[in-house]
Design a protein around this motif. Structure first.
Motif, PDB file in Angstrom:
ATOM      1  N   ILE A   1      21.112 -11.103  -7.962  1.00  0.00           N
ATOM      2  CA  ILE A   1      22.222  -9.396  -7.996  1.00  0.00           C
ATOM      3  C   ILE A   1      21.645  -8.623  -8.859  1.00  0.00           C
ATOM      4  N   LEU A   2      20.818  -8.968 -10.087  1.00  0.00           N
ATOM      5  CA  LEU A   2      20.293  -8.101 -11.110  1.00  0.00           C
ATOM      6  C   LEU A   2      19.278  -6.944 -10.573  1.00  0.00           C
ATOM      7  N   PHE A   3      18.336  -7.925  -9.728  1.00  0.00           N
ATOM      8  CA  PHE A   3      17.402  -6.974  -9.159  1.00  0.00           C
ATOM      9  C   PHE A   3      17.890  -6.370  -8.095  1.00  0.00           C
ATOM     10  N   LEU A   4      18.766  -6.958  -7.083  1.00  0.00           N
ATOM     11  CA  LEU A   4      19.276  -6.070  -6.029  1.00  0.00           C
ATOM     12  C   LEU A   4      19.948  -4.648  -6.500  1.00  0.00           C
ATOM     13  N   PHE A   5      20.774  -4.758  -7.448  1.00  0.00           N
ATOM     14  CA  PHE A   5      21.506  -3.716  -7.734  1.00  0.00           C
ATOM     15  C   PHE A   5      20.960  -2.945  -8.960  1.00  0.00           C
ATOM     16  N   PHE A   6      20.164  -3.406  -9.850  1.00  0.00           N
ATOM     17  CA  PHE A   6      19.845  -2.945 -11.038  1.00  0.00           C
ATOM     18  C   PHE A   6      18.308  -3.222 -11.525  1.00  0.00           C
TER      19      PHE A   6
ATOM     20  N   ILE B   1      13.265  -2.593 -14.766  1.00  0.00           N
ATOM     21  CA  ILE B   1      11.837  -2.567 -14.811  1.00  0.00           C
ATOM     22  C   ILE B   1      11.504  -1.408 -15.448  1.00  0.00           C
ATOM     23  N   ASN B   2      12.195  -0.050 -15.270  1.00  0.00           N
ATOM     24  CA  ASN B   2      11.628   1.259 -15.698  1.00  0.00           C
ATOM     25  C   ASN B   2      12.053   1.111 -17.289  1.00  0.00           C
ATOM     26  N   GLY B   3      12.756   0.050 -17.902  1.00  0.00           N
ATOM     27  CA  GLY B   3      12.950   0.117 -19.339  1.00  0.00           C
ATOM     28  C   GLY B   3      13.806   1.320 -19.821  1.00  0.00           C
TER      29      GLY B   3
ATOM     30  N   PRO C   1      18.449   1.221 -24.169  1.00  0.00           N
ATOM     31  CA  PRO C   1      19.105  -0.335 -24.233  1.00  0.00           C
ATOM     32  C   PRO C   1      20.538   0.119 -24.029  1.00  0.00           C
ATOM     33  N   GLU C   2      21.004   1.231 -24.513  1.00  0.00           N
ATOM     34  CA  GLU C   2      22.679   1.540 -24.480  1.00  0.00           C
ATOM     35  C   GLU C   2      22.968   1.580 -22.768  1.00  0.00           C
ATOM     36  N   GLN C   3      22.039   1.831 -21.947  1.00  0.00           N
ATOM     37  CA  GLN C   3      22.332   1.900 -20.632  1.00  0.00           C
ATOM     38  C   GLN C   3      22.025   0.369 -19.920  1.00  0.00           C
ATOM     39  N   VAL C   4      20.998  -0.272 -20.560  1.00  0.00           N
ATOM     40  CA  VAL C   4      20.864  -1.672 -19.740  1.00  0.00           C
ATOM     41  C   VAL C   4      21.702  -2.747 -20.254  1.00  0.00           C
ATOM     42  N   ILE C   5      22.093  -2.559 -21.548  1.00  0.00           N
ATOM     43  CA  ILE C   5      23.277  -3.926 -21.829  1.00  0.00           C
ATOM     44  C   ILE C   5      24.399  -3.753 -21.271  1.00  0.00           C
ATOM     45  N   PRO C   6      25.181  -2.965 -21.019  1.00  0.00           N
ATOM     46  CA  PRO C   6      26.191  -2.846 -20.040  1.00  0.00           C
ATOM     47  C   PRO C   6      25.954  -3.376 -18.593  1.00  0.00           C
ATOM     48  N   ILE C   7      24.583  -3.062 -18.110  1.00  0.00           N
ATOM     49  CA  ILE C   7      24.292  -3.576 -16.710  1.00  0.00           C
ATOM     50  C   ILE C   7      24.128  -5.069 -16.727  1.00  0.00           C
ATOM     51  N   LEU C   8      23.632  -5.556 -17.914  1.00  0.00           N
ATOM     52  CA  LEU C   8      23.277  -6.975 -17.951  1.00  0.00           C
ATOM     53  C   LEU C   8      24.489  -7.573 -18.219  1.00  0.00           C
TER      54      LEU C   8
ATOM     55  N   MET D   1      13.386 -22.289  -0.193  1.00  0.00           N
ATOM     56  CA  MET D   1      12.769 -21.132   0.704  1.00  0.00           C
ATOM     57  C   MET D   1      13.310 -19.602   0.070  1.00  0.00           C
ATOM     58  N   LEU D   2      14.736 -19.932   0.009  1.00  0.00           N
ATOM     59  CA  LEU D   2      15.361 -18.661  -0.328  1.00  0.00           C
ATOM     60  C   LEU D   2      14.562 -17.719  -1.803  1.00  0.00           C
ATOM     61  N   PHE D   3      14.353 -18.662  -2.540  1.00  0.00           N
ATOM     62  CA  PHE D   3      13.940 -18.448  -3.918  1.00  0.00           C
ATOM     63  C   PHE D   3      12.704 -17.596  -3.789  1.00  0.00           C
ATOM     64  N   PHE D   4      11.853 -18.089  -2.775  1.00  0.00           N
ATOM     65  CA  PHE D   4      10.400 -17.601  -2.582  1.00  0.00           C
ATOM     66  C   PHE D   4      10.560 -16.257  -1.754  1.00  0.00           C
ATOM     67  N   VAL D   5      11.379 -16.189  -0.979  1.00  0.00           N
ATOM     68  CA  VAL D   5      11.786 -14.796  -0.231  1.00  0.00           C
ATOM     69  C   VAL D   5      12.022 -13.937  -1.217  1.00  0.00           C
ATOM     70  N   PHE D   6      12.992 -14.162  -2.239  1.00  0.00           N
ATOM     71  CA  PHE D   6      13.582 -13.253  -2.993  1.00  0.00           C
ATOM     72  C   PHE D   6      12.475 -12.836  -4.034  1.00  0.00           C
ATOM     73  N   VAL D   7      11.338 -13.578  -4.226  1.00  0.00           N
ATOM     74  CA  VAL D   7      10.483 -13.351  -5.298  1.00  0.00           C
ATOM     75  C   VAL D   7       9.735 -12.483  -4.589  1.00  0.00           C
ATOM     76  N   PHE D   8       9.261 -12.737  -3.076  1.00  0.00           N
ATOM     77  CA  PHE D   8       8.528 -11.752  -2.323  1.00  0.00           C
ATOM     78  C   PHE D   8       9.022 -10.528  -2.186  1.00  0.00           C
ATOM     79  N   LEU D   9      10.171 -10.380  -1.725  1.00  0.00           N
ATOM     80  CA  LEU D   9      10.885  -9.365  -1.178  1.00  0.00           C
ATOM     81  C   LEU D   9      11.570  -8.208  -2.323  1.00  0.00           C
ATOM     82  N   VAL D  10      12.540  -8.958  -2.984  1.00  0.00           N
ATOM     83  CA  VAL D  10      13.354  -8.610  -3.861  1.00  0.00           C
ATOM     84  C   VAL D  10      12.582  -7.788  -5.026  1.00  0.00           C
TER      85      VAL D  10
END
Length: 256
Positions: free
Chosen positions: A27-32, A37-39, A42-49, A151-160
């Motif tokens: 969910i974190l990588f799909l939406f945020f 990744i762009n770093g 922190p004031e923007q990233v903390i609410p996301i997390l 298998m879903l985990f590896f698909v996630f790593v590969f695509l997301v």
């Protein structure tokens, strides 16, 4: 009904931990993913997390709430039951309380291994017991479910994760540098596209960052795997440090 073995309980815990962690990270990588990744600040990233981690922890502690069975327990053929009424699962509140003790999982592990009743502290406080499930799906279907999760985990790593890297500022800077490089154009002709999923890593901390990206460059006359090293300083912009071909030949290098 027989009590579950300690081994089954530990494996069930590891499956649940893996699945819920995988779900949260997905969910974190799909939406945020781009923001992380762009770093960004922190004031923007903390609410996301917080928006993902808080519900994620709530799900983690409530994982046995459906009839005392989580995915891991279903796969391992075990279930949580009220120690005074073995035909019933404990109430939602007691199941939630029981799992809160997983915060101190090293202590819980030691207690489970040493307790003669095969109970951890959460079981004792919630007055619960973990039993073998006499009514469960076939072993084959449960094994297939576990394989599907992996298998879903590896698909996630590969695509997301790959998609998140492609949307990062570091990747965009790397592409700009590749497209400006005359040696690349000389060897493979006009650049047509790039590999579907780049590999590598991007590390950011506040306004600083380092990136190593391996990108497959596809031209009209062939392909060229390119490794790009980048850094981000006080300016907040990614800058090329070095670009290499697969054999180590330097295509471009910026001295500091």
């Amino acid at each position: 009904m027989a009590k579950s073995s300690r081994k089954r309980r530990i494996v069930a815990f590891l499956i649940d931990h893996f699945v819920i962690t995988f779900l949260i990270v997905t969910i974190l990588f799909l939406f945020f993913g781009e923001a992380l990744i762009n770093g960004n600040d922190p004031e923007q990233v903390i609410p996301i997390l917080s928006s993902v981690l808080i519900p994620g922890f709530m799900l983690y502690f409530a994982k046995d709430s459906y009839q005392g069975i989580s995915l891991g327990k279903w796969i391992m053929g075990i279930m949580v039951r009220d120690e005074n009424h073995l035909s019933n699962a404990p109430s939602f509140g007691r199941l939630f309380l029981r799992n809160l003790f997983l915060i101190i999982w090293p202590i819980e592990f030691i207690i489970l291994v040493t307790n003669g009743q095969k109970k951890r502290l959460g079981d004792i406080v919630a007055k619960a017991v973990v039993l073998k499930n006499p009514v469960t799906s076939s072993k084959g279907s449960r094994i297939m479910a576990l394989i599907s999760v992996v298998m879903l985990f590896f698909v996630f790593v590969f695509l997301v994760v790959g998609s998140a890297i492609k949307n990062s500022d570091a990747y965009k800077t790397a592409i700009e540098e590749i497209e400006k490089n005359e040696q690349v154009k000389t060897e493979i002709g006009t650049i047509i596209s790039y590999g579907m999923i780049p590999s590598g890593n991007i590390i950011t901390e506040n306004e600083y960052g380092q990136a190593l990206l391996e990108i497959k460059v596809i031209g009209e006359n062939g392909t060229m795997p390119v490794t790009v090293y980048l850094e981000k300083g006080k300016s907040g912009h990614w800058q090329l440090v070095e670009m290499q071909k697969e054999d180590g030949t330097v295509l471009k290098s910026i001295s500091h």
